[in-house]
Design an enzyme around this catalytic site. Structure first.
Site, PDB file in Angstrom:
ATOM      1  N   GLU A 115       0.885  -1.169   0.000  1.00  0.00           N
ATOM      2  CA  GLU A 115       0.000   0.000   0.000  1.00  0.00           C
ATOM      3  C   GLU A 115       0.913   1.206   0.000  1.00  0.00           C
ATOM      4  OE1 GLU A 115      -3.174  -0.136  -0.250  1.00  0.00           O
ATOM      5  OE2 GLU A 115      -3.384  -2.288   0.023  1.00  0.00           O
TER       6      GLU A 115
ATOM      7  N   CYS B 124      -3.242   8.880   3.358  1.00  0.00           N
ATOM      8  CA  CYS B 124      -2.916   8.297   2.050  1.00  0.00           C
ATOM      9  C   CYS B 124      -4.022   8.538   1.046  1.00  0.00           C
ATOM     10  CB  CYS B 124      -2.639   6.809   2.200  1.00  0.00           C
ATOM     11  SG  CYS B 124      -3.992   5.928   2.991  1.00  0.00           S
TER      12      CYS B 124
HETATM   13  P1  NAP Z   1       8.034   5.113   4.747  1.00  0.00           P
HETATM   14  O1  NAP Z   1       9.139   6.030   5.072  1.00  0.00           O
HETATM   15  O2  NAP Z   1       8.071   4.394   3.452  1.00  0.00           O
HETATM   16  O3  NAP Z   1       7.958   4.079   5.964  1.00  0.00           O
HETATM   17  C1  NAP Z   1       6.942   3.121   6.042  1.00  0.00           C
HETATM   18  C2  NAP Z   1       7.369   2.002   6.961  1.00  0.00           C
HETATM   19  O4  NAP Z   1       8.454   1.288   6.356  1.00  0.00           O
HETATM   20  C3  NAP Z   1       7.895   2.477   8.314  1.00  0.00           C
HETATM   21  O5  NAP Z   1       7.494   1.557   9.297  1.00  0.00           O
HETATM   22  C4  NAP Z   1       9.401   2.446   8.126  1.00  0.00           C
HETATM   23  O6  NAP Z   1      10.098   2.320   9.334  1.00  0.00           O
HETATM   24  C5  NAP Z   1       9.535   1.211   7.287  1.00  0.00           C
HETATM   25  N1  NAP Z   1      10.767   1.120   6.506  1.00  0.00           N
HETATM   26  C6  NAP Z   1      11.451   2.128   5.914  1.00  0.00           C
HETATM   27  N2  NAP Z   1      12.511   1.596   5.237  1.00  0.00           N
HETATM   28  C7  NAP Z   1      12.455   0.252   5.417  1.00  0.00           C
HETATM   29  C8  NAP Z   1      13.268  -0.834   4.971  1.00  0.00           C
HETATM   30  N3  NAP Z   1      14.336  -0.640   4.201  1.00  0.00           N
HETATM   31  N4  NAP Z   1      12.937  -2.093   5.359  1.00  0.00           N
HETATM   32  C9  NAP Z   1      11.864  -2.321   6.135  1.00  0.00           C
HETATM   33  N5  NAP Z   1      11.054  -1.321   6.588  1.00  0.00           N
HETATM   34  C10 NAP Z   1      11.352  -0.055   6.218  1.00  0.00           C
HETATM   35  O7  NAP Z   1       6.628   5.845   4.787  1.00  0.00           O
HETATM   36  P2  NAP Z   1       6.065   6.802   5.947  1.00  0.00           P
HETATM   37  O8  NAP Z   1       6.799   8.087   5.849  1.00  0.00           O
HETATM   38  O9  NAP Z   1       5.999   6.076   7.231  1.00  0.00           O
HETATM   39  O10 NAP Z   1       4.559   6.984   5.482  1.00  0.00           O
HETATM   40  C11 NAP Z   1       4.147   7.975   4.593  1.00  0.00           C
HETATM   41  C12 NAP Z   1       3.859   7.385   3.239  1.00  0.00           C
HETATM   42  O11 NAP Z   1       2.969   6.289   3.379  1.00  0.00           O
HETATM   43  C13 NAP Z   1       3.179   8.351   2.313  1.00  0.00           C
HETATM   44  O12 NAP Z   1       3.808   8.289   1.062  1.00  0.00           O
HETATM   45  C14 NAP Z   1       1.748   7.828   2.217  1.00  0.00           C
HETATM   46  O13 NAP Z   1       1.106   8.111   0.997  1.00  0.00           O
HETATM   47  C15 NAP Z   1       1.938   6.375   2.415  1.00  0.00           C
HETATM   48  N6  NAP Z   1       0.744   5.744   2.982  1.00  0.00           N
HETATM   49  C16 NAP Z   1       0.032   4.878   2.214  1.00  0.00           C
HETATM   50  C17 NAP Z   1      -1.110   4.272   2.740  1.00  0.00           C
HETATM   51  C18 NAP Z   1      -1.919   3.295   1.939  1.00  0.00           C
HETATM   52  O14 NAP Z   1      -2.772   2.632   2.522  1.00  0.00           O
HETATM   53  N7  NAP Z   1      -1.709   3.159   0.650  1.00  0.00           N
HETATM   54  C19 NAP Z   1      -1.512   4.545   4.043  1.00  0.00           C
HETATM   55  C20 NAP Z   1      -0.762   5.426   4.793  1.00  0.00           C
HETATM   56  C21 NAP Z   1       0.370   6.019   4.250  1.00  0.00           C
HETATM   57  P3  NAP Z   1      10.726   3.596  10.076  1.00  0.00           P
HETATM   58  O15 NAP Z   1       9.616   4.537  10.358  1.00  0.00           O
HETATM   59  O16 NAP Z   1      11.334   2.993  11.285  1.00  0.00           O
HETATM   60  O17 NAP Z   1      11.730   4.160   9.093  1.00  0.00           O
END
Ligand code: NAP
Length: 519
Positions: A256, A295
């Protein structure tokens, strides 16, 4: 300073190594810290597979549904405390905090109600049986049975309670033990929810594990019966999709990711229509609720080109009424972004888009000395096809009006053609009172979107806004949105189940695997 612990192998462990601090989004004071080292992830996976999985699969859907209801109640009992934590750690207003926390409580309760009628069944039947041979003696049924692995859930920071529990609800009901990893900036809320889940004593040993901080080498230990469900940015989604071990073992992955959601104002909706009022209030709500960190929030607003001036003025006037400030104050309607990184990224994103547009209100400039604040920002593009607006997700209170030529198809500047430039999204909303237009536009939007929401005069006084994800409808979208699918009632269990075709003599196959009540 509180150090957030992880719950692994049925005990709480405080990690070691370097500390990552978590802050109050309004005052920038440190609230807690996370240390990620010292967890044996091979043992965590084995514990879920060998202890939690068998215990869950020994139960029927009805018993697992009862557990979800008990979890919903346990979290509800701590609702006030969770709201306060969210206001501090995530910078949400009380109302935005409820959106997340009530979302978790409600989704658990919804899945309890979806599962309860299945009673003591241990597998689902998919559709009707089919005759496979020359006669009906050779018969086929499709069954969905629990897989034998763990469900790893990597969640985004913006919905620390809902995101964890909507995934957990589907997995646990399906019989899959979960390993939950929240986004770090708002992990205090997720951690407290995890503590409530554990303290409730509702789940069998090994069914629920929680990782505060990095997942380390966890993904290296997943195999063919396991699944990874991820929510977050497209950049992280792309990394995980290509993870060598996941590729090698064809581990199931559901992504997602981000999305340039759009709202389309139909050419038939003039400013006197009720649907126009709904359009204005929904777009303004999407831009400011959770400070635009949703999102499903609208990023692109498609408006017939001869209406751009009026819509710009009306939306800017609506946004001007949004009181921005300390989310703990009752009159505040929009708080800060969740973290300093978010503030940096959103300001940079606004600056980038503003270079291609007029700024109708807001902008990238700081609006307070302390806290991760950004103003609600409405941009107006001259050219609806300008690629800048179809490529960049600004994950904050910012959206752009893009003109379209007013036709529904047959033109590269029609709203449907412009919507597709986003490369795939979670939700598109259309405001129209014209049935043929609705049908044409919905069919044009559907291949590119997981959900199409239609606003009209008929629904002006009811209906939930397009930004809301409902457990009974699917959530997810193609392409840029990750290509995943979650929720949608019992459809949401499919990721955690194996669909198997059973073929053989009709008498045997149908007796054991034919469609039964509630299947
Ligand atoms: P993110 O930086 O991609 O992080 C998402 C999750 O992945 C966090 O738990 C992060 O941990 C983890 N993560 C990061 N790098 C990783 C790796 N190499 N291996 C394993 N896990 C890893 O996104 P975010 O800033 O938290 O969220 C914002 C984004 O999410 C926005 O782009 C939004 O559009 C999207 N979003 C989408 C939905 C949907 O349902 N489609 C819902 C909500 C949000 P850490 O925080 O510890 O780095």
């Amino acid at each position: 300073m509180q150090t957030l612990s992880s719950f692994v192998q049925d005990r709480w462990i405080t990690g070691d190594g370097a500390a990552t601090p978590l802050f109050n989004a309004t005052t920038e004071e440190p609230l807690a810290e996370i240390r990620s080292g010292g967890i044996d992830f091979r043992a965590v996976v084995a514990h879920g597979r060998d202890v939690g999985g068998p215990a869950l699969r020994a139960l029927g859907f009805g018993e697992r549904a009862a557990m979800l209801m008990a979890l919903s109640k346990a979290i509800h009992a701590a609702r006030e405390e969770l709201i306060e934590l969210s206001v501090a750690n995530a910078g949400t207003t009380r109302s935005d905090a409820k959106f997340d926390i009530d979302g978790a409580i409600g989704t658990l309760a919804a899945y309890a109600s979806f599962g309860a009628p299945l009673g003591d069944r241990r597998f689902l039947v998919d559709g009707s049986g089919v005759q496979l041979g020359r006669t009906a003696r050779f018969w086929g049924e499709h069954v969905l049975v629990p897989r034998l692995g763990v469900a790893v859930h990597v969640n985004a920071f913006n919905f620390p309670a809902w995101n964890m529990m909507e995934k957990a609800a589907c997995a646990l009901l399906a019989g899959a033990p979960v390993i939950e990893k929240p986004g770090t900036p708002t992990a205090l809320v997720a951690w407290r929810v995890a503590e409530l889940v554990v303290k409730s004593g509702v789940l069998p040993a090994g069914a629920y594990q929680f990782i505060a901080g990095s997942v380390g080498d966890l993904l290296d230990h997943l195999g063919p019966q396991d699944g990874l469900a991820f929510t977050g940015s497209s950049a992280t989604a792309a990394k995980l999709r290509g993870h060598a071990n996941l590729v090698k073992h064809n581990v199931r992955v559901n992504l997602e990711a981000d999305s340039l959601n759009c709202a389309i104002l139909g050419a038939d909706v003039d400013s006197s229509a009720d649907a126009y009022g709904t359009f204005l209030s929904n777009v303004a709500l999407d831009m400011t609720q959770k400070t635009g960190q949703k999102c499903t929030a609208v990023r692109r607003i498609f408006v017939p080109k001869d209406r751009v001036g009026d819509v710009r003025a009306d939306l800017a006037a609506t946004l001007a009424k949004t009181k921005v400030g300390d989310p703990a104050q009752a009159e505040t309607r929009m708080g800060p972004l969740a973290s300093a990184n978010q503030q940096r990224d959103v300001r940079a994103g606004i600056q980038k888009l503003a270079a291609h547009a007029e700024v109708a209100c807001g902008g990238a400039a700081p609006i307070r000395d302390k806290g991760y604040f950004v103003a609600p920002t409405l941009l107006v593009a001259k050219d609806g096809r300008d690629p800048a607006f179809h490529a960049e997700e600004v994950f904050g209170p910012c959206a752009t009006i893009l003109p379209y030529d007013g036709s529904v198809d047959g033109s590269p500047e029609s709203a449907v053609a412009l919507a597709a430039l986003g490369g795939g999204g979670l939700v598109a909303s259309l405001y129209s009172n014209d049935a043929p237009t609705i049908e044409k536009v919905v069919l044009g939007l559907a291949p590119w979107h997981g959900r199409v929401w239609v606003g009209s005069d008929k629904l002006a006084d009811q209906g939930l806004p397009p930004g809301m994800v409902l457990p009974a409808s699917i959530h997810g979208g193609p392409g840029r949105a990750g290509g995943g699918e979650e929720l949608g009632g019992l459809r949401g269990l499919a990721f955690y189940l194996q669909r198997t075709a059973v073929q053989g003599f009709k008498g045997y196959v149908e007796a054991s695997f034919g469609c039964a009540p509630g299947a």
